[in-house]
Motif scaffolding. Sequence first.
Motif, PDB file in Angstrom:
ATOM      1  N   ALA A 302      14.137 -53.703 -67.009  1.00 50.86           N
ATOM      2  CA  ALA A 302      13.319 -54.825 -66.762  1.00 50.86           C
ATOM      3  C   ALA A 302      13.638 -56.030 -66.283  1.00 50.86           C
ATOM      4  CB  ALA A 302      12.266 -55.070 -68.214  1.00 50.86           C
ATOM      5  N   MET A 303      14.920 -56.661 -66.765  1.00 52.67           N
ATOM      6  CA  MET A 303      15.613 -57.673 -66.410  1.00 52.67           C
ATOM      7  C   MET A 303      15.885 -57.609 -64.881  1.00 52.67           C
ATOM      8  SD  MET A 303      14.886 -60.089 -68.499  1.00 52.67           S
ATOM      9  CE  MET A 303      15.987 -61.219 -67.883  1.00 52.67           C
ATOM     10  N   LEU A 304      16.670 -56.401 -64.493  1.00 52.85           N
ATOM     11  CA  LEU A 304      16.867 -56.192 -63.110  1.00 52.85           C
ATOM     12  C   LEU A 304      15.713 -56.329 -62.200  1.00 52.85           C
ATOM     13  CD1 LEU A 304      19.214 -55.296 -60.670  1.00 52.85           C
ATOM     14  CD2 LEU A 304      18.704 -52.950 -61.529  1.00 52.85           C
ATOM     15  N   LEU A 305      14.602 -55.648 -62.788  1.00 56.36           N
ATOM     16  CA  LEU A 305      13.400 -55.898 -61.693  1.00 56.36           C
ATOM     17  C   LEU A 305      12.885 -57.181 -61.616  1.00 56.36           C
ATOM     18  CD1 LEU A 305      11.184 -54.087 -60.297  1.00 56.36           C
ATOM     19  CD2 LEU A 305       9.892 -53.855 -62.402  1.00 56.36           C
ATOM     20  N   ALA A 306      12.823 -57.823 -62.695  1.00 57.42           N
ATOM     21  CA  ALA A 306      12.289 -59.183 -62.844  1.00 57.42           C
ATOM     22  C   ALA A 306      13.151 -60.094 -61.824  1.00 57.42           C
ATOM     23  CB  ALA A 306      12.173 -59.823 -64.252  1.00 57.42           C
ATOM     24  N   GLN A 331      24.231 -59.830 -64.009  1.00 58.59           N
ATOM     25  CA  GLN A 331      24.755 -59.813 -65.349  1.00 58.59           C
ATOM     26  C   GLN A 331      23.680 -59.324 -66.433  1.00 58.59           C
ATOM     27  OE1 GLN A 331      28.196 -61.006 -66.370  1.00 58.59           O
ATOM     28  NE2 GLN A 331      27.199 -59.564 -68.048  1.00 58.59           N
ATOM     29  N   ALA A 332      24.071 -57.903 -66.697  1.00 53.89           N
ATOM     30  CA  ALA A 332      23.339 -57.189 -67.680  1.00 53.89           C
ATOM     31  C   ALA A 332      23.824 -57.219 -69.020  1.00 53.89           C
ATOM     32  CB  ALA A 332      23.034 -55.766 -66.910  1.00 53.89           C
ATOM     33  N   VAL A 333      23.229 -56.776 -69.824  1.00 55.56           N
ATOM     34  CA  VAL A 333      23.585 -56.650 -71.159  1.00 55.56           C
ATOM     35  C   VAL A 333      24.872 -55.530 -71.177  1.00 55.56           C
ATOM     36  CG1 VAL A 333      23.377 -56.175 -73.649  1.00 55.56           C
ATOM     37  CG2 VAL A 333      21.745 -57.507 -72.139  1.00 55.56           C
ATOM     38  N   THR A 334      24.644 -54.672 -70.379  1.00 54.70           N
ATOM     39  CA  THR A 334      25.682 -53.176 -70.584  1.00 54.70           C
ATOM     40  C   THR A 334      26.698 -53.816 -69.553  1.00 54.70           C
ATOM     41  OG1 THR A 334      24.233 -52.562 -68.761  1.00 54.70           O
ATOM     42  CG2 THR A 334      24.135 -51.269 -70.912  1.00 54.70           C
ATOM     43  N   GLY A 335      26.832 -55.087 -68.957  1.00 59.76           N
ATOM     44  CA  GLY A 335      28.051 -55.553 -68.154  1.00 59.76           C
ATOM     45  C   GLY A 335      27.588 -55.702 -66.681  1.00 59.76           C
ATOM     46  N   LYS A 336      28.479 -56.334 -65.810  1.00 61.44           N
ATOM     47  CA  LYS A 336      28.214 -56.866 -64.397  1.00 61.44           C
ATOM     48  C   LYS A 336      27.853 -55.550 -63.618  1.00 61.44           C
ATOM     49  CE  LYS A 336      30.130 -61.104 -63.262  1.00 61.44           C
ATOM     50  NZ  LYS A 336      31.268 -61.789 -62.879  1.00 61.44           N
ATOM     51  N   THR A 337      26.638 -55.454 -62.851  1.00 57.04           N
ATOM     52  CA  THR A 337      25.915 -54.442 -62.487  1.00 57.04           C
ATOM     53  C   THR A 337      25.823 -54.534 -60.889  1.00 57.04           C
ATOM     54  OG1 THR A 337      24.882 -53.819 -64.492  1.00 57.04           O
ATOM     55  CG2 THR A 337      24.064 -52.818 -62.260  1.00 57.04           C
ATOM     56  N   ASP A 344      22.543 -46.449 -57.071  1.00 54.61           N
ATOM     57  CA  ASP A 344      23.126 -46.377 -58.414  1.00 54.61           C
ATOM     58  C   ASP A 344      23.932 -47.450 -58.952  1.00 54.61           C
ATOM     59  OD1 ASP A 344      22.198 -43.479 -58.195  1.00 54.61           O
ATOM     60  OD2 ASP A 344      24.027 -42.861 -57.172  1.00 54.61           O
ATOM     61  N   ALA A 345      23.658 -47.615 -60.296  1.00 54.95           N
ATOM     62  CA  ALA A 345      24.653 -48.807 -60.754  1.00 54.95           C
ATOM     63  C   ALA A 345      25.787 -48.618 -60.942  1.00 54.95           C
ATOM     64  CB  ALA A 345      23.868 -48.948 -62.129  1.00 54.95           C
ATOM     65  N   VAL A 346      26.710 -49.428 -60.541  1.00 53.86           N
ATOM     66  CA  VAL A 346      28.299 -49.377 -60.356  1.00 53.86           C
ATOM     67  C   VAL A 346      28.640 -50.423 -61.586  1.00 53.86           C
ATOM     68  CG1 VAL A 346      30.375 -49.869 -59.117  1.00 53.86           C
ATOM     69  CG2 VAL A 346      28.361 -48.931 -58.016  1.00 53.86           C
ATOM     70  N   LYS A 347      28.960 -49.637 -62.634  1.00 47.11           N
ATOM     71  CA  LYS A 347      29.548 -50.601 -63.848  1.00 47.11           C
ATOM     72  C   LYS A 347      30.292 -49.706 -64.538  1.00 47.11           C
ATOM     73  CE  LYS A 347      25.455 -50.827 -66.299  1.00 47.11           C
ATOM     74  NZ  LYS A 347      24.075 -50.494 -66.500  1.00 47.11           N
ATOM     75  N   SER A 348      30.853 -50.065 -65.762  1.00 44.87           N
ATOM     76  CA  SER A 348      31.611 -49.759 -66.890  1.00 44.87           C
ATOM     77  C   SER A 348      30.973 -48.750 -67.735  1.00 44.87           C
ATOM     78  CB  SER A 348      32.398 -50.725 -67.562  1.00 44.87           C
ATOM     79  OG  SER A 348      33.143 -51.306 -66.584  1.00 44.87           O
ATOM     80  N   ALA A 349      31.786 -47.777 -68.489  1.00 44.25           N
ATOM     81  CA  ALA A 349      31.346 -47.048 -69.522  1.00 44.25           C
ATOM     82  C   ALA A 349      32.103 -47.598 -70.755  1.00 44.25           C
ATOM     83  CB  ALA A 349      31.232 -45.567 -69.101  1.00 44.25           C
ATOM     84  N   VAL A 350      31.462 -46.904 -71.891  1.00 41.19           N
ATOM     85  CA  VAL A 350      31.987 -47.026 -73.200  1.00 41.19           C
ATOM     86  C   VAL A 350      32.211 -45.554 -73.738  1.00 41.19           C
ATOM     87  CG1 VAL A 350      31.548 -48.095 -75.361  1.00 41.19           C
ATOM     88  CG2 VAL A 350      30.985 -49.366 -73.419  1.00 41.19           C
ATOM     89  N   ILE A 351      33.316 -45.397 -74.464  1.00 41.10           N
ATOM     90  CA  ILE A 351      33.385 -44.097 -75.462  1.00 41.10           C
ATOM     91  C   ILE A 351      33.227 -44.590 -76.820  1.00 41.10           C
ATOM     92  CG2 ILE A 351      34.624 -42.108 -76.319  1.00 41.10           C
ATOM     93  CD1 ILE A 351      35.758 -42.000 -73.348  1.00 41.10           C
ATOM     94  N   VAL A 352      31.930 -44.035 -77.390  1.00 44.05           N
ATOM     95  CA  VAL A 352      31.730 -44.251 -78.901  1.00 44.05           C
ATOM     96  C   VAL A 352      32.292 -43.264 -79.707  1.00 44.05           C
ATOM     97  CG1 VAL A 352      30.099 -44.982 -80.547  1.00 44.05           C
ATOM     98  CG2 VAL A 352      30.181 -45.923 -78.104  1.00 44.05           C
ATOM     99  N   GLY A 353      32.786 -43.483 -80.886  1.00 44.55           N
ATOM    100  CA  GLY A 353      33.135 -42.510 -81.713  1.00 44.55           C
ATOM    101  C   GLY A 353      32.592 -42.858 -83.306  1.00 44.55           C
TER     102      GLY A 353
END
Length: 376
Positions: A302-306, A331-337, A344-353
Amino acid sequence: TGLVAGCGGEKKEDAKASDVIKVGVFLPLTGDNAAGGELELRGIKLANKLHPEVLGKKIELVVADNKSDKAEAASVAARLIEKDKVSVIVGSYGSSLSMAAGNIVKDSKVPAVGTSCTNPQVNANNDYYFRACFIDPFQGTVMANFAKNDLQATKAAILIDNSSDYAKGLAEFFKKAYTEKGGTVVIEESYLQKDSDFKAVLTKIAAAKPEVIYVPGYYEEVGKICKQARELGITVPIIGGDGWDSPKLVEIAGASSLNNTYFTNHYSPDSTNEASKAFVDTYAKTYKQKPDAPAVLGYDGAMLLADSIKRAGVYESAKVAEALAATKDFQAVTGKTSLDASHDAVKSAVIVGFKDGKQAVSYTHLRAHETAANLV
């Protein structure tokens, strides 16, 4: 293209309409993917509450339920555009559902921002579909590297949801990256959405003696698979993708069954970036819990669209599509995009355990070529 109906401008005499930008929200709010769809809706609504205007016009959300059904997804997208006269669309949770709406978005030339639809086919040959999330070749590679380098697993089993484009695509990308790194896939098995008894297929997998099991499905079945695997005495790591991320996963699997399980995700609630911390705090105050990735991606979409409407400087579909395509370092919550040539979004990923039912282990800012070990 001229101004899209409903966003003001075509009907000059309708002053009230010109003060509103209608945004169609296209999500599964009932059916198998409802929990994920509801989380994304929370994120979108929070973005709208915190940022209700753009270009001096009020953003009005028109929410539609695609019912976790491909045929319904196509008709709902058409209805949003033709009947509700929305100017843009945000959604959907679920790659298959987004793909079902692809031609409608393309033919109508109404820009759509996918939230968590990670299959590459969502925006293939489609100038009007964009996304706020990374794609499956990336998260499949990240998890293949993690399995091989960090879990030291040389033999993998793959168990996929054969009714899901998302699961099939992700399995394919994981397998390619894992075997290229020298890993061996010793067995591949499948199930269908709504299956509930996995003991026969898990017994077959156990007999192949894998050192890790890749299950790139959605939380509903994944929860049952993890629970039944542990009941059968299967102790090897079970790993998967972002479709796991829902509070329902722990409810279904039980806390202890999720020990030694990991999944690729879009963000960690423990992220230190300022946009992320501010969002997590506001979301927690509003909904009394930490946000899961679908909620974050709903907000980011929603923020990217706005932001793109603002950069376009005018509400015209072609101009907004151009602004979306030109997104760099948002500057998205999920990191710089940034968006690449394929949208396609170029950004980082996270591995959660998991540890005792809590998302406790996370390796953040993982690029496809990195292993968690060099980042901890």
